[in-house]
Motif scaffolding. Structure first.
Motif, PDB file in Angstrom:
ATOM      1  N   GLY A   1     -13.646  91.063  88.214  1.00 37.05           N
ATOM      2  CA  GLY A   1     -12.741  91.931  88.958  1.00 37.05           C
ATOM      3  C   GLY A   1     -11.720  92.600  88.072  1.00 37.05           C
ATOM      4  N   ASN A   2     -10.728  93.205  88.715  1.00 33.04           N
ATOM      5  CA  ASN A   2      -9.714  93.978  87.993  1.00 33.04           C
ATOM      6  C   ASN A   2      -8.468  93.159  87.663  1.00 33.04           C
ATOM      7  OD1 ASN A   2      -8.968  93.751  90.710  1.00 33.04           O
ATOM      8  ND2 ASN A   2      -7.657  95.562  90.578  1.00 33.04           N
ATOM      9  N   LYS A   3      -8.431  91.882  88.085  1.00 29.60           N
ATOM     10  CA  LYS A   3      -7.245  91.054  87.820  1.00 29.60           C
ATOM     11  C   LYS A   3      -7.671  89.604  87.710  1.00 29.60           C
ATOM     12  CE  LYS A   3      -4.426  90.266  91.216  1.00 29.60           C
ATOM     13  NZ  LYS A   3      -3.535  90.366  92.374  1.00 29.60           N
ATOM     14  N   ALA A   4      -6.737  88.792  87.242  1.00 31.91           N
ATOM     15  CA  ALA A   4      -7.024  87.378  87.051  1.00 31.91           C
ATOM     16  C   ALA A   4      -7.298  86.692  88.389  1.00 31.91           C
ATOM     17  CB  ALA A   4      -5.846  86.699  86.346  1.00 31.91           C
ATOM     18  N   MET A   5      -8.167  85.691  88.345  1.00 28.15           N
ATOM     19  CA  MET A   5      -8.512  84.911  89.527  1.00 28.15           C
ATOM     20  C   MET A   5      -8.167  83.454  89.274  1.00 28.15           C
ATOM     21  SD  MET A   5     -12.269  86.590  90.185  1.00 28.15           S
ATOM     22  CE  MET A   5     -12.531  88.347  89.869  1.00 28.15           C
ATOM     23  N   SER A   6      -7.769  82.773  90.336  1.00 29.40           N
ATOM     24  CA  SER A   6      -7.448  81.353  90.202  1.00 29.40           C
ATOM     25  C   SER A   6      -8.620  80.464  90.583  1.00 29.40           C
ATOM     26  CB  SER A   6      -6.228  81.001  91.058  1.00 29.40           C
ATOM     27  OG  SER A   6      -6.486  81.246  92.435  1.00 29.40           O
ATOM     28  N   GLY A   7      -9.678  81.026  91.167  1.00 25.51           N
ATOM     29  CA  GLY A   7     -10.845  80.237  91.544  1.00 25.51           C
ATOM     30  C   GLY A   7     -11.546  80.842  92.743  1.00 25.51           C
ATOM     31  N   GLY A   8     -12.446  80.056  93.307  1.00 20.59           N
ATOM     32  CA  GLY A   8     -13.182  80.543  94.462  1.00 20.59           C
ATOM     33  C   GLY A   8     -14.107  79.470  94.983  1.00 20.59           C
ATOM     34  N   LEU A   9     -14.889  79.829  96.010  1.00 21.83           N
ATOM     35  CA  LEU A   9     -15.805  78.873  96.635  1.00 21.83           C
ATOM     36  C   LEU A   9     -17.018  79.620  97.168  1.00 21.83           C
ATOM     37  CD1 LEU A   9     -15.952  75.789  97.392  1.00 21.83           C
ATOM     38  CD2 LEU A   9     -15.250  76.508  99.693  1.00 21.83           C
ATOM     39  N   ILE A  10     -18.211  79.099  96.816  1.00 19.04           N
ATOM     40  CA  ILE A  10     -19.456  79.587  97.410  1.00 19.04           C
ATOM     41  C   ILE A  10     -19.838  78.619  98.513  1.00 19.04           C
ATOM     42  CG2 ILE A  10     -21.861  80.183  97.022  1.00 19.04           C
ATOM     43  CD1 ILE A  10     -21.207  80.568  94.072  1.00 19.04           C
ATOM     44  N   THR A  11     -20.051  79.125  99.706  1.00 13.34           N
ATOM     45  CA  THR A  11     -20.474  78.295 100.835  1.00 13.34           C
ATOM     46  C   THR A  11     -21.880  78.711 101.246  1.00 13.34           C
ATOM     47  OG1 THR A  11     -18.186  78.096 101.618  1.00 13.34           O
ATOM     48  CG2 THR A  11     -19.936  77.534 103.181  1.00 13.34           C
ATOM     49  N   TRP A  12     -22.829  77.765 101.156  1.00 15.49           N
ATOM     50  CA  TRP A  12     -24.215  78.053 101.488  1.00 15.49           C
ATOM     51  C   TRP A  12     -24.473  77.823 102.968  1.00 15.49           C
ATOM     52  CZ3 TRP A  12     -25.799  80.601  97.553  1.00 15.49           C
ATOM     53  CH2 TRP A  12     -25.482  80.223  96.256  1.00 15.49           C
ATOM     54  N   GLU A  13     -25.516  78.443 103.475  1.00 16.15           N
ATOM     55  CA  GLU A  13     -25.856  78.287 104.886  1.00 16.15           C
ATOM     56  C   GLU A  13     -26.257  76.855 105.236  1.00 16.15           C
ATOM     57  OE1 GLU A  13     -28.785  81.156 106.034  1.00 16.15           O
ATOM     58  OE2 GLU A  13     -27.299  82.746 106.351  1.00 16.15           O
ATOM     59  N   ASN A  14     -26.700  76.077 104.240  1.00 15.58           N
ATOM     60  CA  ASN A  14     -27.067  74.684 104.506  1.00 15.58           C
ATOM     61  C   ASN A  14     -25.852  73.757 104.546  1.00 15.58           C
ATOM     62  OD1 ASN A  14     -26.347  74.379 101.805  1.00 15.58           O
ATOM     63  ND2 ASN A  14     -28.431  74.048 101.076  1.00 15.58           N
ATOM     64  N   GLY A  15     -24.646  74.339 104.409  1.00 17.30           N
ATOM     65  CA  GLY A  15     -23.415  73.550 104.494  1.00 17.30           C
ATOM     66  C   GLY A  15     -22.868  73.092 103.152  1.00 17.30           C
ATOM     67  N   LYS A  16     -23.664  73.171 102.094  1.00 19.14           N
ATOM     68  CA  LYS A  16     -23.191  72.750 100.776  1.00 19.14           C
ATOM     69  C   LYS A  16     -22.333  73.851 100.147  1.00 19.14           C
ATOM     70  CE  LYS A  16     -27.066  69.645  99.855  1.00 19.14           C
ATOM     71  NZ  LYS A  16     -28.161  69.286  98.917  1.00 19.14           N
ATOM     72  N   THR A  17     -21.529  73.455  99.176  1.00 13.87           N
ATOM     73  CA  THR A  17     -20.622  74.407  98.532  1.00 13.87           C
ATOM     74  C   THR A  17     -20.689  74.268  97.016  1.00 13.87           C
ATOM     75  OG1 THR A  17     -18.763  72.836  98.641  1.00 13.87           O
ATOM     76  CG2 THR A  17     -19.014  74.395 100.478  1.00 13.87           C
ATOM     77  N   GLU A  18     -20.291  75.326  96.332  1.00 13.07           N
ATOM     78  CA  GLU A  18     -20.148  75.324  94.873  1.00 13.07           C
ATOM     79  C   GLU A  18     -18.756  75.863  94.546  1.00 13.07           C
ATOM     80  OE1 GLU A  18     -22.286  74.102  92.823  1.00 13.07           O
ATOM     81  OE2 GLU A  18     -24.083  73.977  94.088  1.00 13.07           O
ATOM     82  N   LYS A  19     -17.987  75.085  93.795  1.00 11.77           N
ATOM     83  CA  LYS A  19     -16.653  75.505  93.409  1.00 11.77           C
ATOM     84  C   LYS A  19     -16.724  76.482  92.251  1.00 11.77           C
ATOM     85  CE  LYS A  19     -12.108  73.654  92.158  1.00 11.77           C
ATOM     86  NZ  LYS A  19     -11.351  72.435  91.809  1.00 11.77           N
ATOM     87  N   MET A  20     -15.955  77.568  92.339  1.00 11.77           N
ATOM     88  CA  MET A  20     -15.869  78.544  91.265  1.00 11.77           C
ATOM     89  C   MET A  20     -14.560  78.334  90.507  1.00 11.77           C
ATOM     90  SD  MET A  20     -17.479  82.017  92.909  1.00 11.77           S
ATOM     91  CE  MET A  20     -18.209  82.482  91.326  1.00 11.77           C
ATOM     92  N   GLU A  21     -14.664  78.309  89.198  1.00 15.43           N
ATOM     93  CA  GLU A  21     -13.503  78.073  88.342  1.00 15.43           C
ATOM     94  C   GLU A  21     -13.076  79.376  87.656  1.00 15.43           C
ATOM     95  OE1 GLU A  21     -11.980  75.292  88.242  1.00 15.43           O
ATOM     96  OE2 GLU A  21     -13.409  73.787  88.970  1.00 15.43           O
TER      97      GLU A  21
END
Length: 389
Positions: free
Chosen positions: A132-152
């Motif tokens: 993106g155009n600016k700094a990010m502090s993190g994020g989260l991917i949420t899958w349809e099966n209910g599992k998630t992946e943390k973004m750093e």
């Protein structure tokens, strides 16, 4: 309206005020940029009465910097509040890195897309980077099966957040990103990841197409094409001499040079082998019948085999290579090879797949093959050779 608020740059902010009683004077929205300091003059906007008891409303449009404001009516006024302006996050795209399992010996692939829609081999490691155009502090991917992946947040690359995970199934999900101003953004497009399974290879003998005969000094050129979705590892020529009960003699066939990329060459390889009867020990005998096939393995170790080929050793007076399908004067050996070869190949391919067939499929298919060798007219086995006196 809240006394303190954060808004993206160039946004408009509707403000609403509730008074304690009906005002005697006009209700005004007073504001000025914070950067102008305490001595700067306040600007004013009239506030309109709304359908609430003692309620008034006005809008500050196109706010591009931090702004101070308060509400007044005559000598009465509210506390001064602040509108903080931040740079909105704009997602520039996604960088997707695929790392194949080590056994494939394939370099990582890196692609940049406006949205994530990729196919990846099972057990590959996928790394998704939001840029993106600016700094990010993190994020989260949420899958349809209910599992998630943390973004750093990735301080080394800057202005990005990243997540890595192994592919064990096809996935659909969504991404939520938090920027350095603690603002969250739900990205509109889905992430679509399709898991690919490594299919077994296929192999075909291009020439010779039919059984052949040649003299004891002849040379048989076997041309083969092997194909696989993720690359051929080895190709072997395997032959058997008459009465041979072993697994055959195996000769590794180096692939022929091919123009184009390494990847394209690995997925479809042309292989040739010169099989010289004169090199065999002990020497071949006249009317000896040899059989052969070609086998390939992909990088996962999955195996494919070609049809069987037949080679009959004749006399020195013969040409070195003869297509038996064109006939050799009705020789009994020629007739045997010509008629029985389809059954041999069918049985060969059935046995090569024995370990992959479920339940009684092998016995059932073997029975069906055997039944095709019976003459329905007399319920006896077909004659595959002219009887000898």
């Amino acid at each position: 309206s809240p006394a303190e608020t954060n808004i993206p740059r160039s946004a408009s902010l509707p403000l609403e005020a509730l008074l304690s009683r009906t005002p005697q004077d006009s209700v005004l929205l007073n504001f000025k940029p914070e950067s102008e300091g305490e001595k700067a003059q306040w600007r004013t906007l009239p506030m309109d009465e709304i359908d609430k008891l003692h309620g008034y409303q006005s809008t500050l449009a196109d706010i591009n910097e931090n702004t101070m404001f308060y509400i007044s009516s005559g000598k009465h006024k509210s506390k001064t509040a602040k509108i903080s302006v931040f740079e909105p996050l704009i997602v520039d795209g996604f960088e997707i890195t695929t790392r194949f399992p080590d056994l494939y010996k394939v370099p990582d692939t890196v692609v940049t897309q406006s949205m994530v829609e990729v196919s990846a081999l099972a057990e590959s490691k996928l790394t998704i980077r939001v840029m993106g155009n600016k700094a990010m502090s993190g994020g989260l991917i949420t899958w349809e099966n209910g599992k998630t992946e943390k973004m750093e947040a990735d301080s080394a690359r800057g202005n990005s957040a990243v997540a890595s995970f192994n592919i064990t199934t096809s996935l659909i999900g969504r991404v939520k990103i938090k920027d350095s101003d603690n603002q969250e953004y739900q990205l509109p497009d889905q992430l679509i990841i399709t898991m690919l399974l490594d299919q077994p290879p296929v192999i075909e003998i291009k020439t010779p197409k039919d059984a052949v005969a040649m003299n004891p000094a002849g040379e048989l050129i076997v041309n083969t094409v092997a194909k696989d979705d993720f690359g051929i590892d080895t190709v072997d020529f395997v032959f058997f001499r008459g009465g041979d009960k072993s697994d055959g003699t195996r000769i590794t066939m180096p692939p022929a040079p091919k123009k184009g990329s390494v990847e394209a060459s690995a997925r479809s390889v042309q292989v040739s082998h010169a099989f010289r009867l004169a090199d065999l020990k002990p020497p071949v005998g006249r009317e000896e019948v040899l059989s052969f096939y070609v086998e390939c393995k992909d990088k996962k170790g999955q195996v494919a085999v070609s049809d069987f080929g037949m080679l009959t050793v004749g006399y020195f007076e013969m040409w070195s290579t003869i297509n038996l399908a064109q006939g050799m004067g009705g020789s009994a050996v020629v007739q045997i090879i010509k008629d029985i070869e389809p059954y041999l190949n069918a049985a060969w391919h059935l046995h090569s797949r024995k370990n992959t067939l479920a339940g009684n499929d092998f016995k059932g298919q073997a029975g069906e093959l055997a039944s095709t060798m019976i003459d329905p007219g007399n319920n006896k086995l077909y004659t595959f050779a002219a009887p000898k006196d």
